[in-house]
Motif scaffolding. Structure first.
Motif, short mmCIF file in Angstrom:
data_model
loop_
_atom_site.label_atom_id
_atom_site.label_comp_id
_atom_site.label_asym_id
_atom_site.label_seq_id
_atom_site.Cartn_x
_atom_site.Cartn_y
_atom_site.Cartn_z
N SER A 85 0.22 8.09 -54.02
CA SER A 85 1.24 7.98 -55.07
C SER A 85 0.81 6.94 -56.11
O SER A 85 1.00 7.14 -57.30
CB SER A 85 2.61 7.66 -54.46
N LYS A 89 0.34 7.30 -60.04
CA LYS A 89 1.27 6.58 -60.90
C LYS A 89 0.59 5.74 -61.97
O LYS A 89 1.10 5.65 -63.09
CB LYS A 89 2.16 5.69 -60.03
N VAL A 226 8.76 7.06 -53.02
CA VAL A 226 8.02 7.33 -54.25
C VAL A 226 8.49 6.37 -55.34
O VAL A 226 7.68 5.73 -56.02
CB VAL A 226 8.20 8.79 -54.69
#
Lengths: 258, 230
Positions: A85, A89, A226
């Motif tokens: 993640s 990101k 998340v």
């Protein structure tokens, strides 16, 4: 510095990703020249955006790997999810920030600034973001080393804040140089106070966005998520972590996460 | 082969004591890759001498371990720092290529290694003759800190002149901000690496272990030490 037509020995971007990155680092004046005269801008912007995606993903993966490398108590699957993640990101953070600040910057540039063309503005901002990510990615080995050899969550967090600041300052000074040397169709450079406003805008949007996209490193006391709840703010958190770090808390005990 | 090594030694020594010569060696990539490999192994060898003399306080095995750890400390810090150092060199520095940058850094390290290794006999003498009590250990620590400080300062003088000469020859003068950033980047990583690789001397109060388990970081330790005194 008027817009003279390019000379025959115009700067040319070398082929290949690494050669291109090296050219950007070693010949910033040539890159500036290319932006000013709109030479090969399409390829240049593509290179900057590729650098942003690849470098951001690399640095993000290092950030997300902290729990994995430090062997904290959260399950292996969640540690791997953190890596994935964060790798997604970090490039997203930079690109989204670029997209958000582009309209206001372009409009104020057209009204009170140097009246640079839209294409030029996109190229300059992409160059700024690309430079920042290249600088950030160059710190990845150091970040990896500290993630491997230290234990404190707060220390790692503050270190990443410091590295982002370094990349931001050095990357934006490249944009500053570019913008101040371009006179646009208005025949004058962007006034300094307008440019200062842009920098503030970029800074605020960037920080708020980074805060919204948390967690990047992942607190060892919380399960994988998340995104986190919308709460607190960046400055408060930096002060909190500095305080915790200085009082010798490594952020692993219960209830020590902000 | 032996002749060639002698040539490399004299090339290296001339470059250290004569900055113009050193800058040419860095920029012209004289001696090619063979020189870089030779230089890196030379640096490792010189650091081994001093590291071994430190560890000999606890016996020959700790001596070998410390001897292997000291080159590891300096060369691995270099590996960790190389990408940001190279990028800083492009942003603010003399814009050396990767190869030139590596040569410059290795030359700087070799100056430090040579200065440190020149004290190896002194250090060995003290390691073998100092008492095993806590007071003796404390004195030994102070002596090593002193030797590191003195050899650091001596080599810094050579390195500063070499950096300036390289910048001049490359056509881009080296600013003090650049040298400060390079130095602090390497220094911070180096200190953490040194912390990680403890023990270096080894007190007789606890049983010898080649490496201690990972605990905190250098910065936390310094902060806690400061707190306990004020």
């Amino acid at each position: 510095m008027t817009s003279t037509p390019p000379t025959p020995e115009a700067p040319e971007l070398p082929r290949g990703f690494w050669a291109g990155i090296d050219y950007i680092l070693m010949q910033p004046d040539r890159v500036l020249e290319m932006l000013r005269h709109d030479i090969d801008t399409g390829r240049l912007v593509r290179l900057f955006l590729t650098a942003c995606l690849a470098g951001g993903a690399f640095y993000g993966a290092v950030m997300g790997a902290t729990n994995l490398l430090q062997g904290t108590a959260i399950p292996m699957q969640e540690k791997l999810l953190f890596v994935l993640s964060s790798a997604l990101k970090v490039p997203f953070l930079f690109l989204l920030c670029l997209a958000i600040v582009l309209p206001p910057i372009y409009v104020s540039n057209a009204f009170v600034g140097a009246k640079l063309r839209f294409r030029q503005m996109v190229a300059i901002l992409a160059a700024g973001v690309g430079m920042q990510v290249i600088l950030l990615a160059s710190m990845a080995t150091v970040a990896l080393f500290f993630a491997l050899t230290t234990r404190s969550y707060h220390f790692i967090k503050l270190m990443h804040v410091l590295f982002f600041c370094y990349a931001g300052v050095a990357g934006l000074s490249f944009v500053a140089r570019t913008i101040q040397s371009m006179q646009g169709t208005a025949g004058r450079p962007t006034p300094a106070h307008v440019f200062a406003l842009w920098l503030m805008l970029y800074g605020f949007v960037g920080i708020q966005l980074a805060w919204t996209l948390r967690p990047f490193v992942g607190s060892p006391n919380e399960p994988f998520q998340v995104f986190r709840e919308r709460e607190g703010n960046f400055v408060e958190s930096v002060f909190y972590s500095t305080g915790r770090f200085l009082s010798g808390d490594d952020g692993r005990g219960p209830g020590s996460s902000p | 082969m032996a002749n060639r090594s002698v040539d490399l030694v004299s090339l290296w020594w001339a470059a250290l004591v004569n900055p113009e010569r050193g800058a040419a060696l860095v920029l012209d990539e004289e001696g090619g890759r063979a020189f870089v490999i030779w230089l890196a192994s030379g640096v490792a060898g010189l650091y081994f001498l001093y590291g071994a003399s430190m560890g000999c306080y606890r016996g020959w095995f700790p001596g070998i371990v410390s001897g292997l750890k000291l080159p590891f400390l300096y060369l691995c810090s270099l590996v960790v720092c190389f990408p940001p150092l190279y990028v800083l060199n492009a942003l603010l520095g003399p814009r050396l290529t990767v190869g030139q940058c590596l040569r410059l850094l290795l030359m700087a390290l070799s100056a430090n290694a040579a200065a440190l290794a020149s004290y190896a006999l002194v250090s060995l003498f003290f390691s073998l003759t100092t008492s095993r009590e806590q007071a003796g250990y404390g004195m030994l620590v102070l002596m090593h800190v002193g030797v590191f400080a003195v050899s650091g300062m001596v080599s810094l003088a050579v390195v500063a002149v070499l950096f300036r000469a390289t910048g001049r020859l490359a056509g881009r003068p080296v600013s003090s901000l650049f040298v400060l950033l390079w130095g602090s980047m390497y220094g911070i990583v180096g200190m953490q690496m040194a912390w990680l690789l403890r023990p270096w001397i080894g007190t007789w109060n606890i049983e010898y272990q080649p490496l201690r388990p990972l605990e905190g970081s250098f910065f936390e330790a310094v902060w806690q030490l400061l707190q306990s005194h004020f």
